[in-house]
Enzyme design. Structure first.
Site, PDB file in Angstrom:
ATOM      1  N   SER A  22     -49.048 -32.145  13.246  1.00  0.00           N
ATOM      2  CA  SER A  22     -48.798 -32.466  14.755  1.00  0.00           C
ATOM      3  C   SER A  22     -47.668 -33.648  13.817  1.00  0.00           C
ATOM      4  O   SER A  22     -48.514 -34.152  12.843  1.00  0.00           O
ATOM      5  CB  SER A  22     -50.511 -33.480  14.818  1.00  0.00           C
ATOM      6  OG  SER A  22     -49.745 -34.427  15.978  1.00  0.00           O
ATOM      7  N   TYR A  32     -59.362 -35.402  13.829  1.00  0.00           N
ATOM      8  CA  TYR A  32     -59.290 -34.164  14.399  1.00  0.00           C
ATOM      9  C   TYR A  32     -57.337 -34.971  12.925  1.00  0.00           C
ATOM     10  O   TYR A  32     -57.009 -34.172  12.957  1.00  0.00           O
ATOM     11  CB  TYR A  32     -58.886 -34.287  15.925  1.00  0.00           C
ATOM     12  CG  TYR A  32     -57.481 -33.720  16.129  1.00  0.00           C
ATOM     13  CD1 TYR A  32     -57.269 -32.166  15.792  1.00  0.00           C
ATOM     14  CD2 TYR A  32     -56.270 -34.529  16.086  1.00  0.00           C
ATOM     15  CE1 TYR A  32     -56.213 -31.415  15.886  1.00  0.00           C
ATOM     16  CE2 TYR A  32     -55.126 -33.720  16.244  1.00  0.00           C
ATOM     17  CZ  TYR A  32     -54.378 -32.039  16.188  1.00  0.00           C
ATOM     18  OH  TYR A  32     -53.474 -31.723  17.329  1.00  0.00           O
ATOM     19  N   LYS A  83     -55.825 -33.038  10.201  1.00  0.00           N
ATOM     20  CA  LYS A  83     -53.697 -32.353  10.020  1.00  0.00           C
ATOM     21  C   LYS A  83     -53.683 -33.350   8.120  1.00  0.00           C
ATOM     22  O   LYS A  83     -52.493 -32.079   7.644  1.00  0.00           O
ATOM     23  CB  LYS A  83     -53.028 -33.285  11.130  1.00  0.00           C
ATOM     24  CG  LYS A  83     -53.707 -32.429  12.447  1.00  0.00           C
ATOM     25  CD  LYS A  83     -53.435 -31.488  12.639  1.00  0.00           C
ATOM     26  CE  LYS A  83     -53.875 -29.640  13.649  1.00  0.00           C
ATOM     27  NZ  LYS A  83     -53.798 -28.398  13.282  1.00  0.00           N
TER      28      LYS A  83
HETATM   29  C1  UD1 Z   1     -53.201 -36.727  21.579  1.00  0.00           C
HETATM   30  C2  UD1 Z   1     -53.415 -36.823  20.741  1.00  0.00           C
HETATM   31  C3  UD1 Z   1     -53.058 -36.592  19.350  1.00  0.00           C
HETATM   32  C4  UD1 Z   1     -52.857 -35.080  19.665  1.00  0.00           C
HETATM   33  C5  UD1 Z   1     -52.259 -34.152  20.503  1.00  0.00           C
HETATM   34  C6  UD1 Z   1     -52.306 -32.839  21.032  1.00  0.00           C
HETATM   35  C7  UD1 Z   1     -54.996 -39.049  21.208  1.00  0.00           C
HETATM   36  C8  UD1 Z   1     -55.390 -40.343  20.620  1.00  0.00           C
HETATM   37  N1  UD1 Z   1     -53.944 -38.389  20.451  1.00  0.00           N
HETATM   38  O1  UD1 Z   1     -51.868 -37.146  21.711  1.00  0.00           O
HETATM   39  O2  UD1 Z   1     -53.699 -36.976  18.391  1.00  0.00           O
HETATM   40  O3  UD1 Z   1     -51.783 -35.044  19.046  1.00  0.00           O
HETATM   41  O4  UD1 Z   1     -52.492 -35.019  21.807  1.00  0.00           O
HETATM   42  O5  UD1 Z   1     -51.069 -32.630  22.214  1.00  0.00           O
HETATM   43  O6  UD1 Z   1     -56.044 -38.444  21.957  1.00  0.00           O
HETATM   44  N2  UD1 Z   1     -52.542 -40.204  29.650  1.00  0.00           N
HETATM   45  C9  UD1 Z   1     -52.972 -40.462  30.603  1.00  0.00           C
HETATM   46  N3  UD1 Z   1     -54.167 -40.494  31.573  1.00  0.00           N
HETATM   47  C10 UD1 Z   1     -54.622 -38.885  31.046  1.00  0.00           C
HETATM   48  C11 UD1 Z   1     -54.201 -38.568  29.834  1.00  0.00           C
HETATM   49  C12 UD1 Z   1     -53.220 -39.026  28.775  1.00  0.00           C
HETATM   50  O7  UD1 Z   1     -51.633 -42.349  30.674  1.00  0.00           O
HETATM   51  O8  UD1 Z   1     -55.733 -38.806  31.716  1.00  0.00           O
HETATM   52  C13 UD1 Z   1     -51.563 -40.530  28.705  1.00  0.00           C
HETATM   53  C14 UD1 Z   1     -51.847 -40.990  27.238  1.00  0.00           C
HETATM   54  O9  UD1 Z   1     -51.943 -42.594  27.338  1.00  0.00           O
HETATM   55  C15 UD1 Z   1     -50.282 -40.663  26.196  1.00  0.00           C
HETATM   56  C16 UD1 Z   1     -49.709 -39.882  26.971  1.00  0.00           C
HETATM   57  O10 UD1 Z   1     -50.185 -40.016  28.520  1.00  0.00           O
HETATM   58  O11 UD1 Z   1     -49.272 -42.307  26.487  1.00  0.00           O
HETATM   59  C17 UD1 Z   1     -49.858 -38.234  26.381  1.00  0.00           C
HETATM   60  O12 UD1 Z   1     -51.813 -38.031  26.240  1.00  0.00           O
HETATM   61  P1  UD1 Z   1     -51.750 -36.460  25.726  1.00  0.00           P
HETATM   62  O13 UD1 Z   1     -51.218 -36.223  26.126  1.00  0.00           O
HETATM   63  O14 UD1 Z   1     -52.981 -37.272  25.508  1.00  0.00           O
HETATM   64  O15 UD1 Z   1     -51.252 -36.596  24.056  1.00  0.00           O
HETATM   65  P2  UD1 Z   1     -51.225 -38.095  23.054  1.00  0.00           P
HETATM   66  O16 UD1 Z   1     -52.047 -39.223  23.290  1.00  0.00           O
HETATM   67  O17 UD1 Z   1     -50.043 -38.154  22.093  1.00  0.00           O
END
Ligand code: UD1
Length: 344
Positions: free
Chosen positions: A126, A151, A155
């Site tokens: 990842s 997690y 990795k």
């Molecule tokens: C997350 C994990 C990462 C994992 C990846 C798998 C965290 C901190 N990181 O990454 O370790 O490998 O998923 O795909 O959890 N967001 C919102 N509202 C929401 C959900 C997400 O605003 O309800 C935003 C988050 O702040 C981020 C973006 O959407 O900026 C993507 O979030 P997410 O899909 O959880 O992915 P990652 O944070 O990149």
């Protein structure tokens, strides 16, 4: 057909990879304990492929059961190891379970492969291993940062285990694929992402919120120093990602070095903000999404997107789907799931 063992083959990325492997002339042999996936995925796969594929409902940490799969199905050309726990939040509360499962299954599989003389190996890593990178886009040489969660640490540890095996000259031809943000679903809408319980990731939350399964989306922070204040990620269509695994298998077949671990980033190379992702969903689905601005999520990095130069140069692979197509497919998949979430 050449057989490829696919651990976690009933999961989100694993199931899409089974489809692409089969289309490329390989027979995926699935190992899955269904701890994070649904048995019905195997029926959906059979529908897409026109034939059922072998499935073993076992735990990858069970060395004897794993050995038996290799003996029963042999010869097996290589293995793709998806099976792992993947919830960042759960890993904070259950670190021991995360280390036992994610490290245990890898070590067990590598031992069984060594004993059964199978060398080709693809590992699901990842972009989380990079943390907040100092320069963008992130290349494979970018340094790892301390992980934000158990997690993420699994990795990093798993990649270290593979490197140590290679250093010890265990005959292992490995590729570690660092995924950025896999999204979307198969265009048939027969398989897709279905997290257990409330989704932590953005796109499943968006699709479930639009479907009325969840309340409104909270955007985690709009005070970052990005073009619209929200975080930037590299969202890659899961079918593009799946095809990279086939490209990796083809590449491993040509590489004759006795032991190596080659790292590849898999993304699109484009950074997209949370608000841009929402706009793409709204455009692709023709629906409005209810969302509100909220506070930053602890552990979130501000901005990360991939350099995919290495994957395109060595694997001859590139992405084909746009974020709009990814959102269209994610939405289409969600609409097949009905008005309420499945009972746990
Ligand atoms: C997350 C994990 C990462 C994992 C990846 C798998 C965290 C901190 N990181 O990454 O370790 O490998 O998923 O795909 O959890 N967001 C919102 N509202 C929401 C959900 C997400 O605003 O309800 C935003 C988050 O702040 C981020 C973006 O959407 O900026 C993507 O979030 P997410 O899909 O959880 O992915 P990652 O944070 O990149």
């Amino acid at each position: 057909m050449k057989k490829i063992l696919v651990t976690g083959g009933a999961g989100f990325i694993g199931s899409h990879t089974c489809v692409e492997l089969f289309s490329a002339g390989y027979l995926p042999v699935v190992v899955d304990n269904f701890s994070g996936s649904d048995r019905r995925v195997m029926d959906a796969l059979a529908k897409i492929l026109g034939t059922p594929i072998p499935i073993y409902e076992i735990d990858c940490c069970d060395a004897v059961a794993m050995r038996d799969v290799f003996r029963k199905e042999g010869p097996i050309e290589g293995a793709i190891h998806f099976a792992a726990y993947k919830s960042v939040g759960a890993s904070v509360n259950q670190p021991l379970e995360y280390y036992a499962n994610n490290l245990g299954s890898l070590v067990t599989l590598l031992q069984v492969m060594r004993n059964e003389n199978v060398r080709r190996f693809v590992f699901s890593s990842s972009c989380t291993v990079y943390g907040q990178p100092d320069t963008l886009p992130v290349t494979e040489e970018s340094p790892m940062k301390p992980a934000e969660s158990p997690y993420g640490r699994t990795k990093q540890f798993c990649e270290a285990v593979i490197n140590d095996a290679v250093t010890a000259n265990i005959p292992l031809q490995a590729v570690s694929l660092r995924y950025f943000n896999p999204v979307g679903a198969h265009p048939s809408a027969l398989i897709g992402e279905l997290p257990i319980g409330k989704p932590e990731n953005l796109v499943p939350f968006i699709t479930q919120s639009a479907a009325g399964w969840r309340g409104e989306l909270t955007v985690f922070g709009n005070d970052y120093s990005t073009r619209d204040g929200t975080c930037i990620r590299d969202y890659i269509h899961v079918v593009d990602l799946a095809r990279a695994h086939v490209a990796a298998m083809h590449w491993l077949e040509k590489d004759t070095r006795p032991a190596f671990n080659e790292i590849f980033n898999l993304g699109t190379g484009n950074g997209v903000t949370v608000l841009e992702a929402i706009a793409a969903f709204e455009q692709a689905s023709g629906t409005r999404l209810n969302y509100q601005m909220g506070v930053r999520r602890p552990g979130d990095v501000m901005e990360v997107y991939a350099s995919v130069e290495k994957a395109s140069r060595l694997l001859g692979w590139r992405t084909e789907f746009t974020i709009l197509e990814a959102m269209r497919d994610a939405h289409r998949w969600q609409t097949t799931l009905g008005p309420t979430p499945p009972k746990a």
